[in-house]
Design a protein around this motif. Structure first.
Motif, mmCIF file in Angstrom:
data_model
loop_
_atom_site.group_PDB
_atom_site.id
_atom_site.type_symbol
_atom_site.label_atom_id
_atom_site.label_comp_id
_atom_site.label_asym_id
_atom_site.label_seq_id
_atom_site.Cartn_x
_atom_site.Cartn_y
_atom_site.Cartn_z
ATOM 1 N N ILE A 91 0.837 -1.208 0.000
ATOM 2 C CA ILE A 91 0.000 0.000 0.000
ATOM 3 C C ILE A 91 0.870 1.256 0.000
ATOM 4 C CG2 ILE A 91 -1.743 1.276 1.301
ATOM 5 C CD1 ILE A 91 -2.641 -1.409 2.485
ATOM 6 N N VAL A 92 1.879 1.284 0.879
ATOM 7 C CA VAL A 92 2.713 2.482 1.004
ATOM 8 C C VAL A 92 3.538 2.702 -0.259
ATOM 9 C CG1 VAL A 92 4.589 3.527 2.319
ATOM 10 C CG2 VAL A 92 2.787 2.278 3.512
ATOM 11 N N ASP A 93 4.175 1.637 -0.770
ATOM 12 C CA ASP A 93 5.054 1.786 -1.941
ATOM 13 C C ASP A 93 4.289 2.282 -3.152
ATOM 14 O OD1 ASP A 93 7.163 0.969 -0.427
ATOM 15 O OD2 ASP A 93 7.281 -1.066 -1.254
ATOM 16 N N GLU A 94 3.111 1.680 -3.422
ATOM 17 C CA GLU A 94 2.373 2.065 -4.627
ATOM 18 C C GLU A 94 1.756 3.456 -4.490
ATOM 19 O OE1 GLU A 94 -0.172 -0.780 -6.375
ATOM 20 O OE2 GLU A 94 1.194 -2.483 -6.040
ATOM 21 N N ALA A 95 1.361 3.845 -3.291
ATOM 22 C CA ALA A 95 0.820 5.195 -3.099
ATOM 23 C C ALA A 95 1.910 6.242 -3.315
ATOM 24 C CB ALA A 95 0.217 5.319 -1.706
ATOM 25 N N ILE A 96 3.108 5.984 -2.772
ATOM 26 C CA ILE A 96 4.219 6.924 -2.949
ATOM 27 C C ILE A 96 4.592 7.033 -4.419
ATOM 28 C CG2 ILE A 96 6.674 7.240 -2.468
ATOM 29 C CD1 ILE A 96 6.162 6.109 0.308
ATOM 30 N N GLU A 97 4.539 5.900 -5.124
ATOM 31 C CA GLU A 97 4.879 5.915 -6.552
ATOM 32 C C GLU A 97 3.940 6.841 -7.319
ATOM 33 O OE1 GLU A 97 4.920 2.748 -10.287
ATOM 34 O OE2 GLU A 97 4.978 1.999 -8.225
ATOM 35 N N GLN A 98 2.661 6.896 -6.934
ATOM 36 C CA GLN A 98 1.707 7.745 -7.652
ATOM 37 C C GLN A 98 1.961 9.235 -7.404
ATOM 38 O OE1 GLN A 98 -2.390 6.720 -7.110
ATOM 39 N NE2 GLN A 98 -2.096 4.541 -7.573
ATOM 40 N N VAL A 99 2.353 9.601 -6.179
ATOM 41 C CA VAL A 99 2.463 11.029 -5.847
ATOM 42 C C VAL A 99 3.898 11.535 -5.917
ATOM 43 C CG1 VAL A 99 0.424 10.897 -4.363
ATOM 44 C CG2 VAL A 99 2.675 10.543 -3.384
ATOM 45 N N ARG A 100 4.857 10.655 -6.222
ATOM 46 C CA ARG A 100 6.257 11.088 -6.208
ATOM 47 C C ARG A 100 6.520 12.290 -7.120
ATOM 48 N NH1 ARG A 100 10.443 8.640 -4.168
ATOM 49 N NH2 ARG A 100 9.387 6.625 -4.055
ATOM 50 N N PRO A 101 5.938 12.352 -8.345
ATOM 51 C CA PRO A 101 6.231 13.539 -9.188
ATOM 52 C C PRO A 101 5.851 14.861 -8.509
ATOM 53 C CG PRO A 101 5.232 11.788 -10.493
ATOM 54 C CD PRO A 101 5.157 11.347 -9.070
ATOM 55 N N MET A 102 4.745 14.896 -7.779
ATOM 56 C CA MET A 102 4.354 16.132 -7.107
ATOM 57 C C MET A 102 5.352 16.494 -6.016
ATOM 58 S SD MET A 102 0.808 17.106 -5.103
ATOM 59 C CE MET A 102 -0.100 17.323 -6.613
ATOM 60 N N PHE A 103 5.809 15.498 -5.243
ATOM 61 C CA PHE A 103 6.797 15.767 -4.200
ATOM 62 C C PHE A 103 8.085 16.314 -4.809
ATOM 63 C CE2 PHE A 103 3.930 13.211 -1.746
ATOM 64 C CZ PHE A 103 4.113 13.628 -0.437
ATOM 65 N N GLU A 104 8.501 15.694 -5.911
ATOM 66 C CA GLU A 104 9.749 16.141 -6.550
ATOM 67 C C GLU A 104 9.605 17.547 -7.117
ATOM 68 O OE1 GLU A 104 10.489 13.088 -9.354
ATOM 69 O OE2 GLU A 104 11.353 11.686 -7.877
ATOM 70 N N ALA A 105 8.423 17.841 -7.690
ATOM 71 C CA ALA A 105 8.222 19.171 -8.276
ATOM 72 C C ALA A 105 8.256 20.250 -7.209
ATOM 73 C CB ALA A 105 6.898 19.209 -9.045
ATOM 74 N N ARG A 106 7.776 19.916 -5.987
ATOM 75 C CA ARG A 106 7.733 20.907 -4.917
ATOM 76 C C ARG A 106 8.930 20.788 -3.981
ATOM 77 N NH1 ARG A 106 2.892 23.383 -4.312
ATOM 78 N NH2 ARG A 106 3.159 23.625 -2.049
ATOM 79 N N ARG A 107 9.879 19.908 -4.333
ATOM 80 C CA ARG A 107 11.122 19.725 -3.560
ATOM 81 C C ARG A 107 10.800 19.451 -2.079
ATOM 82 N NH1 ARG A 107 11.969 24.165 -6.584
ATOM 83 N NH2 ARG A 107 11.888 25.567 -4.793
ATOM 84 N N GLN A 108 9.747 18.621 -1.859
ATOM 85 C CA GLN A 108 9.367 18.272 -0.495
ATOM 86 C C GLN A 108 10.074 16.979 -0.078
ATOM 87 O OE1 GLN A 108 5.240 18.191 -1.402
ATOM 88 N NE2 GLN A 108 4.819 20.215 -0.553
ATOM 89 N N HIS A 109 10.342 16.872 1.220
ATOM 90 C CA HIS A 109 11.076 15.721 1.746
ATOM 91 C C HIS A 109 10.081 14.715 2.334
ATOM 92 C CE1 HIS A 109 14.590 18.238 1.224
ATOM 93 N NE2 HIS A 109 13.989 19.187 1.946
ATOM 94 N N LEU A 110 10.134 13.500 1.820
ATOM 95 C CA LEU A 110 9.212 12.450 2.265
ATOM 96 C C LEU A 110 9.976 11.449 3.126
ATOM 97 C CD1 LEU A 110 6.365 11.236 2.087
ATOM 98 C CD2 LEU A 110 7.135 9.925 0.102
ATOM 99 N N ALA A 111 9.526 11.283 4.381
ATOM 100 C CA ALA A 111 10.120 10.295 5.300
ATOM 101 C C ALA A 111 9.139 9.143 5.475
ATOM 102 C CB ALA A 111 10.422 10.940 6.654
ATOM 103 N N VAL A 112 9.632 7.912 5.290
ATOM 104 C CA VAL A 112 8.774 6.718 5.321
ATOM 105 C C VAL A 112 9.223 5.804 6.442
ATOM 106 C CG1 VAL A 112 7.900 4.749 4.010
ATOM 107 C CG2 VAL A 112 8.423 6.907 2.838
ATOM 108 N N HIS A 113 8.275 5.334 7.234
ATOM 109 C CA HIS A 113 8.569 4.369 8.296
ATOM 110 C C HIS A 113 7.508 3.279 8.255
ATOM 111 C CE1 HIS A 113 9.545 2.551 12.103
ATOM 112 N NE2 HIS A 113 8.300 2.757 12.537
ATOM 113 N N ILE A 114 7.934 2.035 8.036
ATOM 114 C CA ILE A 114 7.017 0.887 8.006
ATOM 115 C C ILE A 114 7.476 -0.078 9.082
ATOM 116 C CG2 ILE A 114 6.023 -0.952 6.616
ATOM 117 C CD1 ILE A 114 6.686 0.644 4.121
ATOM 118 N N ALA A 115 6.711 -0.165 10.159
ATOM 119 C CA ALA A 115 7.120 -0.989 11.307
ATOM 120 C C ALA A 115 7.043 -2.474 10.990
ATOM 121 C CB ALA A 115 6.234 -0.668 12.516
#
Length: 835
Positions: free
Chosen positions: A537-561
């Motif tokens: 769920i986490v990997d595929e969701a991040i894959e969909q929104v990654r272009p927006m994060f990169e365009a806005r130079r935002q930092h994404l931190a991921v933690h999967i317990a």
């Protein structure tokens, strides 16, 4: 004997028991002749014979029964045979209840009981009785307990009178005020039937001209068919019913087959399951008006107490029915005069010209949260001083002065501090006072407030939608004008085409959002459930929104317990949920800021192998006011946006998130410290219970493999004509390590079971051609398949469906949608039993 007779002589002449004592043949009795009785027994008998209270003595190994004259009334038809007979023989029908009491006395311990109930048979029929008595041990000359001494008083009449009084109070409360005549009949019949243990109680109104009895409502014991809505000929029950009714006399039939008044028409009674009948007539204005009929499915002699209770109940039901009809007529007249479209108010209050409260019904007392003593006889303004300057108070004074009906709504504070909204209607009465009808409309006011808020949000949304759709239309229109000019070079044509394509895709995305929300909120979305891992769920969701994060130079931190934590859900929809939350965070978080996404499992999952998967998105964005966090998932609700609409979109993503999460049995929440301090969104989804694990020596070699050590996993046959449902259930079971075969046709499933002999068969009931119950019967009857554990997996979940399944041979019954944890536990138990 002479001593006993001398002791009791002079007590008012010859007594019945003294005669029995003298005439009884004692030669065959273990007690022997009275002249030879032990002094202790002789003394006890003399005391009993001399007492005006009912007393008996039980003496000897078989406790021979001796009693005084006062006790004869308690024995009824058992006297005189009971004199000198064994105790157990005398009271055989209640002996099991007496044994502990007698044993206590024989153990040299006294006992005392008040109003102890027994069901005795002393006049040819069984009847409920109550007694207050004491048991004491009797000792012989050696100090040993040789018998029992009892003083007893029958309290049946008093107890029945108390029960009748309590019943009448209950009945009065139940019938005040009745919602309708039918409701009064239903309540009265039900209470009377339960109180007297009847099989059937019906209230029928009589048409003397037609000679018919019409039953509007009735009560019957479970298993006895209702006759509500039926009309009977009175003559069908025999001419005596009509004669007794016209005379106002109760007709009591102990046995309709034996009583000459009903024997010739016994078929009518027996068709209704009535073997004993008690018919209470009700007359009005000199005419037979109705019957209250009690029926038992066995012969029964009716007692005076039962007749009195039935008569009183019949009168109360008739009064309640008449009152309900009068009230209904008054309500209709009031509605016509006021032309109201609202429902009739429940509360009722009558005031005299001096504002003294003369009457208030129970419904009004409940609304006001006051007792009658706090209301009746007091001045209205003393009870509710806060209403003096309210809209309702001014309306009351205007109605009292002008004698014109009025209405008002006002907010009232109750004695416990709670505030409610009331609607009040007041009408002048002929004696100078007024009558008020009122009801609690708090819920309606709250609903109206919510509707107004929703309507305001809808208008804001439509304005925003118009803005969003006009934005892409402007560049599309300009590009179309350029193409129409026709003098553009190839590069300019490609540029115009690209502009139109981008804007059309943007508009398509907006429309898709609208349609997606519409489908979900109307329940048209069907989830393709399968085990889904947290990491997926986490990997595929991040894959969909990654272009927006990169365009806005935002930092994404991921933690999967726990990357392997599984939920049972629709992967595409769960990815859509998390992607929407991440997209929302990216939109409202400034550039070069941090966004955290985490997948964790709560502590309950570690302790019990069950729990919830938490997907959390935390941003450093614009945040929101605390009051908005509870509304942010509502349709048409949005945070304040800048006028340039730089972020775009319709703001439907969060409403879609909420609906999709709830479809998966989860919850979603939002928190924010305030404006400019970021927001946190958390989704909680139920975890799948992991398949049972065995020791290392017994791990499966793979799906469908053989267990090391020679044991194989369970073979499960899934039979369901719904191809998707069968395939999904099969995949789930295979993921849990079982050998799975799937069939969609009953006949093929029967042949496959004979050849492969599965351990367990999960059968749908609603199969075409041959349903699941018939398939189960054939599997159970075949020697090759009779040992298979049969589990019904069906949408039919009522009690009769469960009974039919078990009668067909099923071992277990599960209702769709199947709880996978329950199914896994069931299969684990079958596997453990097999091993």
């Amino acid at each position: 004997m002479a001593d006993i007779l001398r002791t009791t002589a002079g007590l008012g002449g010859e007594s019945e028991v003294r005669r029995l004592l003298r005439e009884h043949d004692w030669t065959t009795s273990p007690l022997g002749p009275p002249d030879g009785w032990p002094p202790e027994l002789a003394t006890a008998v003399s005391m009993a014979f001399s007492s005006a209270f009912p007393m008996f003595i039980a003496w000897g190994p078989d406790l021979r029964f001796l009693y005084n004259d006062a006790y004869i009334a308690i024995l009824g038809d058992k006297h005189p045979a009971a004199f000198g007979a064994p105790f157990q023989q005398v009271w055989a029908e209640i002996w099991p209840e007496l044994v502990p009491i007698v044993d206590r006395a024989l153990s040299n311990k006294s006992a005392y009981f008040e109003d102890l109930p027994f069901t005795m048979e002393r006049r040819g029929f069984r009847e409920p009785t109550w007694f207050t008595f004491s048991y004491s041990p009797l000792h012989d000359g050696h100090g040993r307990v040789a018998g029992v001494y009892c003083t007893v008083i029958e309290t049946t009449n008093r107890v029945q009178a108390e029960r009748r009084a309590a019943f009448e109070l209950t009945l009065a409360d139940a019938l005040r005020p009745p919602a309708s005549g039918d409701d009064a009949i239903r309540k009265g019949c039900t209470l009377l039937g339960l109180e007297l243990g009847m099989a059937r109680v019906l209230y029928g109104e009589v048409d003397e001209g037609l000679g018919t009895l019409s039953v509007a409502r009735d009560w019957s014991r479970p298993g006895v068919a209702s006759v509500a809505g039926h009309t009977f000929s009175i003559e069908a029950f025999g001419p005596e019913l009509g004669r007794a009714g016209r005379a106002g006399a109760i007709l009591a039939l102990a046995d309709v087959r034996a009583d000459p008044r009903s024997a010739a028409r016994q078929g009518t009674y027996l068709a209704l399951g009535i073997h004993a009948c008690l018919a209470v007539p009700l007359r009005k204005g000199g005419h037979l008006h109705a019957f209250l009929v009690l029926g038992l499915d066995r012969p029964h002699p009716w007692t005076g107490a039962e007749e009195a209770l039935a008569r009183g109940t019949a009168e109360r039901i008739r009064a309640a029915v008449d009152l309900a009809r009068v009230q209904a007529t008054l309500r209709e007249e009031r509605d016509r005069s006021r032309t109201i479209i609202d429902t009739i108010a429940e509360g009722f209050m009558l005031l005299d010209r001096d504002w003294t409260v003369l009457q208030m019904n129970p419904a009004g007392q409940r609304i006001a949260h006051l007792d009658p003593d706090d209301i009746i006889g007091r001045n209205h303004w003393d009870i509710w001083p806060e209403a003096i300057d309210s809209e309702a108070g001014r309306m009351y004074r205007r109605v009292m002065r002008d004698r014109v009906a009025g209405t008002a709504e006002y907010r009232q504070r109750l004695p416990d501090g709670v505030e409610i909204w009331c609607e009040v209607r007041a009408y002048p009465t002929a004696d100078g006072g007024l009558v008020s009808f009122f009801r609690d409309i708090t819920e309606r006011r709250a609903a109206e407030d919510k509707l107004r808020a929703a309507d305001r949000r809808k208008d804001e949304f439509l304005a925003m939608l118009a803005h969003e759709l006009r934005n892409p239309l402007a560049p599309i229109s300009a590009a179309a004008d350029l193409l129409r000019i026709g003098r553009l070079d190839e590069a300019r044509v490609r540029q115009s085409s690209a502009i139109i394509g981008r804007q059309v895709r943007h508009m398509t995305s907006l429309v898709d959002d609208l349609l997606d929300v519409s489908r979900v909120t109307r329940g048209l979305v069907k989830l393709a459930r399968a085990p889904v891992a947290a990491r997926t769920i986490v990997d595929e969701a991040i894959e969909q929104v990654r272009p927006m994060f990169e365009a806005r130079r935002q930092h994404l931190a991921v933690h999967i317990a726990d990357p392997d934590a599984l939920v049972l859900g629709d992967k595409a929809r769960l990815v859509q949920v998390l992607a929407n939350l991440l997209n929302n965070a990216a939109k409202y978080t400034p550039e070069d800021r941090r966004i955290d996404v985490a997948a964790t499992v709560d502590a309950a999952a570690v302790a019990t192998a069950r729990g919830r998967l938490h997907l959390t998105v935390r941003d450093e964005g614009i945040g929101m006011e605390p009051e908005l966090t509870g509304q942010v998932f509502d349709l048409f609700t949005q945070a304040q946006r800048s006028v340039d609409r730089a972020q775009g979109g319709l703001g439907l993503g969060l409403a879609l998130v909420k609906n999709l999460v709830e479809l998966h049995g989860g919850t979603v929440a939002c928190t924010s410290p305030g404006l400019g301090q970021g927001s946190t969104f958390e989704v909680a989804l139920p975890l799948m219970e992991p398949a049972p694990r065995q020791s290392s020596s017994g791990d499966y070699a793979g799906t469908g493999g053989v267990v090391a050590g020679g044991r194989r996993p369970l073979r499960v046959l899934v039979v369901d004509d719904n191809v998707d449902a069968a395939a999904t259930l099969g995949m789930l079971l295979e993921a849990c390590g079982y050998l799975v075969d799937v069939e969609h046709d009953s006949h093929r499933a029967l042949e496959r079971a004979r050849h492969q002999r599965p351990d367990v068969a999960l059968l749908d009931i609603g199969l075409p051609d041959m349903d699941g119950n018939e398939l189960a019967r054939r599997l159970r009857a075949d020697a090759q398949t009779g040992a298979i554990v049969l589990v019904a997996v069906t949408g039919y979940g009522q009690e009769q469906d469960r009974r039919a399944a078990f009668e067909a041979g099923f071992d277990h019954h599960l209702v769709k949608p199947v709880d996978m944890d329950e199914l896994a536990g069931l299969l684990a138990g079958i596997e453990a039993q097999r091993d």
